[in-house]
Structure formats: structure tokens, C-alpha cells
Design a protein around this motif. Structure first.
Motif, PDB file in Angstrom:
ATOM      1  N   THR A 133       0.814  -1.221   0.000  1.00  0.00           N
ATOM      2  CA  THR A 133       0.000   0.000   0.000  1.00  0.00           C
ATOM      3  C   THR A 133       0.846   1.269   0.000  1.00  0.00           C
ATOM      4  OG1 THR A 133      -0.111  -0.116   2.419  1.00  0.00           O
ATOM      5  CG2 THR A 133      -1.901  -1.143   1.170  1.00  0.00           C
ATOM      6  N   SER A 134       2.109   1.175   0.395  1.00  0.00           N
ATOM      7  CA  SER A 134       3.007   2.335   0.399  1.00  0.00           C
ATOM      8  C   SER A 134       4.429   1.854   0.146  1.00  0.00           C
ATOM      9  CB  SER A 134       2.928   3.088   1.738  1.00  0.00           C
ATOM     10  OG  SER A 134       3.367   2.264   2.795  1.00  0.00           O
ATOM     11  N   VAL A 135       5.304   2.790  -0.198  1.00  0.00           N
ATOM     12  CA  VAL A 135       6.675   2.436  -0.533  1.00  0.00           C
ATOM     13  C   VAL A 135       7.614   3.543  -0.087  1.00  0.00           C
ATOM     14  CG1 VAL A 135       6.489   3.438  -2.845  1.00  0.00           C
ATOM     15  CG2 VAL A 135       8.223   1.684  -2.401  1.00  0.00           C
ATOM     16  N   SER A 136       8.787   3.169   0.342  1.00  0.00           N
ATOM     17  CA  SER A 136       9.887   4.096   0.609  1.00  0.00           C
ATOM     18  C   SER A 136      11.092   3.605  -0.190  1.00  0.00           C
ATOM     19  CB  SER A 136      10.212   4.160   2.105  1.00  0.00           C
ATOM     20  OG  SER A 136      10.598   2.887   2.587  1.00  0.00           O
ATOM     21  N   SER A 137      11.832   4.551  -0.774  1.00  0.00           N
ATOM     22  CA  SER A 137      12.885   4.171  -1.714  1.00  0.00           C
ATOM     23  C   SER A 137      14.174   4.925  -1.431  1.00  0.00           C
ATOM     24  CB  SER A 137      12.444   4.446  -3.157  1.00  0.00           C
ATOM     25  OG  SER A 137      11.253   3.758  -3.465  1.00  0.00           O
ATOM     26  N   PHE A 138      15.259   4.315  -1.840  1.00  0.00           N
ATOM     27  CA  PHE A 138      16.586   4.914  -1.720  1.00  0.00           C
ATOM     28  C   PHE A 138      17.427   4.417  -2.886  1.00  0.00           C
ATOM     29  CE2 PHE A 138      21.013   4.846  -0.280  1.00  0.00           C
ATOM     30  CZ  PHE A 138      21.173   6.179   0.089  1.00  0.00           C
TER      31      PHE A 138
END
Length: 351
Positions: free
Chosen positions: A285-290
Motif C-alpha cells: 500500500t506504500s513504498v519508501s525508496s533509496f
């Protein structure tokens, strides 16, 4: 007796033959310059020729100024415009694993815990394309200005290819399917460079610099093809540091490293319908990226304003998903990793 003596002396000096006088005068004229050249200058005669060394020192100073300008030209002053047109070959690797923080972590799980749909993609053929990059430094020729290293970089890279894609899940592995795709990247960054002299025998100019701005990376899969592979579309801020060190007269080492800040895939809701939203909803449902980037290469002059550039570039993205996705087994999120490896060979024009 005294007077005849005086007359003899006077008569003797008056009766010197005229031919002898002319002979002595000619010999004196010939001998005097050589003697003057070999003998040290007397204090009384110093003021006469003193102006000649003064004129020579002026000429010598002018010669030093010309030599200085020539030396500065050899250093390779910064150019206000640099165009880079390269042919590129790009390889892409992609993996997606449920319930873990890294693809390698999933592989280390016991087989009974490796549950859910996983995706693996690697380019069997390179994505062949081009790179066009422009560096503009409008104040580069102002040697005394601290702003001469201030500029702008604009770039576009695009490649095309087709690759085999398979999907592995609880039901086994699907047959390999060919998928045509396009890899596209844009760059718009402000930059600053600090120039320095490098080398001892024939110093040249190198620089260390920094860049900051926006970048994009899009991997588009042909919509007409029935493939389980979904593309990725990223727009993100990026910062980088650059280093360019001259090694020889026509070879310099170029290196850079950068951070890709929050390069999240997709931007739902999107004008592309559910296509880009699927980049997140498939996995959570959500994402965090690097992400990070790196480059190493060599460049140099060929003739006049023309030069060459050979470089290898890397860009790596890691996406951490939270929540429940639509794919089987993605009930607690997971991870997707994407890596682009590019080889660039091209020409440079500097002005």
C-alpha cells in the motif's frame, strides 16, 4: 743646449710620416672594439652602455609574459560549453521478493518459508541507445571570479531492447516471454566546480565539483505484449560529487558518486490509468525508496575542440513496500531492487 732638445722633441713629433699616421689610425679602429668587448667596463664608461641591458630586460619581461600565457593555455582552461554525444549499452537487473528487506535475504530463507510470487529480470541483450549531455558554465572564462565554476547540466539517455521474462510463484515458473522495453533517463542539475592545477612537469587543470537537481528514470514495457513484467517510473531529487584529474596530456580520469533521494516508483493516481499505480499496489500500500549512482571513466582531447569520453555508470534503486499487495504472498510488503549498468563511448565538443 736646452733649446735644441726642445726642438728635437717637437720636430720629432711633427715629422711622423703621414702614411704611418693613417696606418696607426686604421689599426686602432680595428683593435678598439675587440678590446672594449673583452675588457671590463671602467667606472667612467658604465653610464654609456647602461641603457642596453635595460632594453634587454624589457624584452625578457615580455617574453616571460608570452610564456606565461602559453603555459596557462596548456593548462586547459575551463570551457563555457561542453557537449557529450555517446552511444550507450545498458543492462538492467530487477528482483522482487515478498516479506523481506532484500532479495539476498529471501534466498537465505528455508524453502518452506519462500512463499509468494517473486520476479526476476535481467537483460539478455543490452539496451542500445544514446546519451546527449550538455554542461554550460557561462562564467568559465572569468579567471578572477569565484562564480566561474557555476553552471548547469542537462541530459537525456534512451535505450531500446527486448528481453526474456519469467515469473516464479507457488505454482512453479512460467515460460519465458519476450518483452520489448525502453529505458529513458533525464537530468536537470545545477553544478559548481572548483578548478585546481595538477602535476609538476607540465601542470594541467582538474576540478572537484558538486551537482544538485532533478532526475528521472523510466522503464517502459510495451503495453501490447502479454507479460508479467511491470515497468518503473521515477522522478526524484539527486545530489552528486564529481572529480576530474588529468593523468597525461590527453587522458584524464573522471569519477562521480551520488545519492538518489526518495526515488519512489509510480505516482498514483496517475494519468497513465492504473499502469503506474500498479508499480506500488502489486506489492503493498506504500513504498519508501533509496538509491545511489556511481561513474568511472576516462576522457581527453583528440584535436582542437573535439575530444573523447569512455565511461561506465551504475544506478541502483531499492524499494521497501509496506502493507498488503495484490500479488500472491505479498501480505506484509517486501522489497524490489533495480540496477542499471551502462557503458558509454562518445565524442565531446568543447567551446
Amino acid at each position: 743646449m736646452g733649446e735644441p732638445a726642445r726642438r728635437m722633441t717637437t720636430t720629432g713629433s711633427a715629422r711622423v710620416p703621414s702614411g704611418l699616421v693613417w696606418t696607426l689610425a686604421l689599426v686602432g679602429a680595428l683593435v678598439s672594439p675587440a678590446a672594449a668587448a673583452s675588457a671590463p667596463l671602467a667606472p667612467a664608461s658604465f653610464h654609456g652602455p647602461r641603457e642596453a641591458p635595460s632594453r634587454l630586460s624589457l624584452r625578457s619581461g615580455a617574453g616571460q609574459g608570452s610564456a606565461k600565457k602559453a603555459s596557462e593555455a596548456e593548462l586547459g582552461e575551463p570551457t563555457w560549453l561542453r557537449l557529450n554525444l555517446s552511444l550507450t549499452a545498458t543492462w538492467r537487473r530487477y528482483c522482487a521478493r515478498p516479506g523481506v528487506a532484500g532479495c539476498g535475504e529471501y534466498e537465505r530463507l528455508p524453502e518452506e518459508d519462500q512463499v509468494g510470487d517473486t520476479s526476476d529480470f535481467s537483460s539478455t541483450k543490452p539496451y542500445l541507445g544514446f546519451l546527449l549531455e550538455v554542461d554550460a558554465l557561462p562564467l568559465a572564462h572569468r579567471e578572477t571570479s569565484v562564480l566561474r565554476g557555476l553552471g548547469l547540466r542537462l541530459g537525456i539517455q534512451q535505450g531500446y531492447s527486448s528481453s526474456d521474462v519469467t515469473l516464479t510463484g507457488d505454482g512453479g515458473q512460467t515460460p519465458a516471454r519476450e518483452a520489448s522495453a525502453t529505458d529513458t533517463a533525464f537530468t536537470a542539475q545545477a553544478l559548481y566546480r572548483f578548478y585546481f592545477r595538477f602535476g609538476t612537469t607540465r601542470p594541467q587543470q582538474g576540478y572537484v565539483g558538486a551537482r544538485a537537481g532533478l532526475q528521472t528514470r523510466a522503464f517502459d514495457v510495451d503495453d501490447a505484449e502479454d507479460t508479467p513484467l511491470s515497468g518503473t517510473h521515477r522522478v526524484f531529487p539527486a545530489v552528486a560529487v564529481d572529480l576530474s584529474v588529468p593523468l597525461f596530456s590527453s587522458v584524464r580520469l573522471d569519477a562521480s558518486g551520488g545519492l538518489l533521494l526518495s526515488p519512489k516508483p509510480g505516482r498514483p493516481p496517475d494519468a497513465d490509468g492504473g499502469r503506474r499505480a500498479q508499480e506500488i499496489t502489486d506489492f503493498g500500500t506504500s513504498v519508501s525508496s533509496f538509491g545511489w549512482s556511481a561513474e568511472l571513466g576516462v576522457s581527453g582531447e583528440i584535436w582542437g575542440p573535439l575530444g573523447y569520453d569512455v565511461a561506465f555508470r551504475l544506478a541502483h534503486f531499492r524499494d521497501r513496500f509496506e502493507g498488503s499487495g495484490t500479488r500472491t504472498g505479498w501480505t506484509k510488503g517486501g522489497v524490489a531492487e533495480e540496477t542499471y549498468s551502462s557503458l558509454h563511448v562518445g565524442l565531446i565538443a568543447s567551446y
